[in-house]
Design an enzyme around this catalytic site. Structure first.
Site, mmCIF file in Angstrom:
data_model
loop_
_atom_site.group_PDB
_atom_site.id
_atom_site.type_symbol
_atom_site.label_atom_id
_atom_site.label_comp_id
_atom_site.label_asym_id
_atom_site.label_seq_id
_atom_site.Cartn_x
_atom_site.Cartn_y
_atom_site.Cartn_z
ATOM 1 N N HIS A 55 0.734 -1.096 -0.141
ATOM 2 C CA HIS A 55 0.196 0.016 0.135
ATOM 3 C C HIS A 55 0.881 1.190 -0.113
ATOM 4 C CE1 HIS A 55 -3.886 1.385 1.485
ATOM 5 N NE2 HIS A 55 -3.305 2.636 1.123
ATOM 6 N N HIS A 57 1.342 5.130 -2.160
ATOM 7 C CA HIS A 57 0.887 6.156 -2.852
ATOM 8 C C HIS A 57 2.080 6.821 -3.345
ATOM 9 C CE1 HIS A 57 -3.327 5.867 -1.574
ATOM 10 N NE2 HIS A 57 -2.699 5.613 -0.493
ATOM 11 N N ASN A 89 -5.190 5.789 -7.125
ATOM 12 C CA ASN A 89 -5.714 7.191 -7.122
ATOM 13 C C ASN A 89 -4.703 7.936 -7.624
ATOM 14 O OD1 ASN A 89 -4.325 6.653 -4.795
ATOM 15 N ND2 ASN A 89 -5.493 7.976 -3.505
ATOM 16 N N ASP A 302 1.002 2.573 3.556
ATOM 17 C CA ASP A 302 -0.103 3.700 3.406
ATOM 18 C C ASP A 302 0.647 4.934 3.162
ATOM 19 O OD1 ASP A 302 -2.292 4.949 2.367
ATOM 20 O OD2 ASP A 302 -3.370 5.072 4.290
#
Length: 427
Positions: A55, A57, A89, A302
């Protein structure tokens, strides 16, 4: 170049030498002959399989002001990671074969760690129509994990269809569990602190209700569900129940949810604003216990970089998210190893082997043994020093651990035998 890693404590055990040739571990033993290989002194260092993050980004394409694939994978290497899953995203959203292949190729070009794109579940992560799941799975990126992370797949029918679709090729749907109607305008965990601070609360049930629904859907369909960033004691109990019934569910917890609680919001410092929010000390204890007993399968960072202006503003309008790649292993040492909840073999399972299995990565998360790819992290657990945000390799500086004294540091990271980090420095 070949390397002989001398005196490493594999999974915290007795010192041994690791001979690396042609990208693989050739031999493990004591007193091995270098035979022309470059020697690496690992006396006192713990050797772990290269870490895998489910996870991350990386923001590219579209938000290169916060992070790029290159800067994010450099940060990953400095944190001991040899593989990361890049969340969907971005802008444009990674909901087509073209975008996931772009991210995959950027990772290959950067070369600091493997980048496995995560595909969006729905078009534009809008939650209305399924994305091109099959096309992404068949693409060069070979996508197997799908998530609208940052948004919940709140429509039960769409969630069911996604679970049914990915079952055909062994995929997994990774759910961001957040019932949107229960969290409208929410700013932090709902409880005593939110009441005292006058901030709108984010109830635990908003997470737990979605997890309860989705484990039942996964059981009904017979398809794999992964729960992102579990944050409440109630969520732990639902996942524990689901696993006892044979439901094909796995789950992750972030380093920050293992160490920080909602009292941090008392300063109104937006560095502590995150989704899901920091919860109570009781939740933190339940998450640690669940990671230790295997109810929660793995740690995932994350890692959510943001530019300075998105964080250095008033709490209500500040972006949610924290960076975490470079501090993940020290935080896990502090929360789990120093407390006696995990040994180093347990850390390897939850930060390398398990996430690689969940993400269907064949060349990562392998035990340190002869014949395995030489994805190796060398870690010194002994030093303790305050985290300095200005020293971060990530393009962003939004770490919640700035100024906090944490143990350990990554000394070296090897990706298929090639050092990406040596003596604590990026190569």
């Amino acid at each position: 170049m070949n390397h002989l890693i001398r005196g490493a404590r594999i999974l915290g055990g007795a010192p041994a030498d690791i001979l690396v040739r042609n990208g693989q571990i050739a031999e493990i033993g004591t007193g091995l002959d270098a035979g022309g290989a470059q020697a690496v002194d690992a006396d006192g260092l713990v050797a772990l399989p290269g870490l895998v993050d489910l996870h991350t980004h990386l923001r590219e394409p579209g938000r290169e002001d916060a992070e790029t694939v290159e800067s994010g994978t450099k940060a990953a290497a400095m944190g001991g990671f040899t593989s990361v899953h890049a969340m969907a995203n971005t802008d444009p959203v990674a909901d087509t074969a073209g975008v996931v292949e772009q991210v995959w190729r950027l990772g290959r070009e950067a070369g600091y760690c493997d980048v496995q794109p995560v595909g969006a579940v729905t078009r534009g992560i809008a939650g209305e129509q399924l994305a091109e799941l099959g096309a992404m799975a068949d693409s060069a990126a070979r996508v197997r994990v799908f998530s609208d992370d940052g948004h919940c797949v709140s429509d039960a029918v769409i969630m069911r269809r996604a679970l049914e679709y990915v079952k055909a090729f062994g995929g997994v749907v990774a759910q961001h569990a957040q019932e949107p109607r229960l969290t409208e305008g929410a700013q932090m965990n709902e409880g005593e602190m939110s009441a005292a601070l006058g901030l709108r609360g984010w109830p635990a049930v908003a997470e737990e209700a979605i997890i309860a629904r989705d484990v039942l859907l996964a059981q009904h369909v017979g398809s794999r569900l992964h729960v992102c960033h579990v944050s409440t004691a109630g969520s732990v109990e639902i996942i524990r129940w689901a696993k006892s019934k044979g439901c094909p569910v796995t789950a992750e917890v972030t380093p920050h949810h293992l160490l920080l609680d909602d009292t941090r919001a008392g300063t109104y410092d937006p560095i502590f604003k995150v989704n899901p929010p920091l919860r109570t000390a009781e939740d933190v204890a339940a998450l640690r216990a669940a990671l230790a007993d295997g109810t929660i399968d793995c740690v995932a960072t994350d890692h959510a970089p943001h530019p300075v202006e998105a964080k250095e503003t008033e709490w209500a309008v500040a972006a949610m998210g924290m960076i975490g790649l470079e501090t993940a292993l020290p935080v896990v040492q502090e929360a789990m190893v120093e407390t006696g909840l995990l040994d180093w073999a347990g850390v390897a399972e939850r930060m390398s082997l398990s996430p690689a299995r969940i993400g269907r990565l064949s060349g990562q998360g392998r035990p340190l043994e002869a014949g395995s790819p030489a994805n190796i992290t060398l870690y010194d657990p002994s030093p303790r020093r305050a985290v300095d945000a200005s020293e971060m390799t990530s393009k962003s500086r939004n770490t919640p651990f700035a100024g906090l004294a944490l143990p350990g540091r990554v000394v070296a990271t090897f990706l298929r035998g090639t050092p990406t980090v040596l003596e604590g420095k990026l190569q």
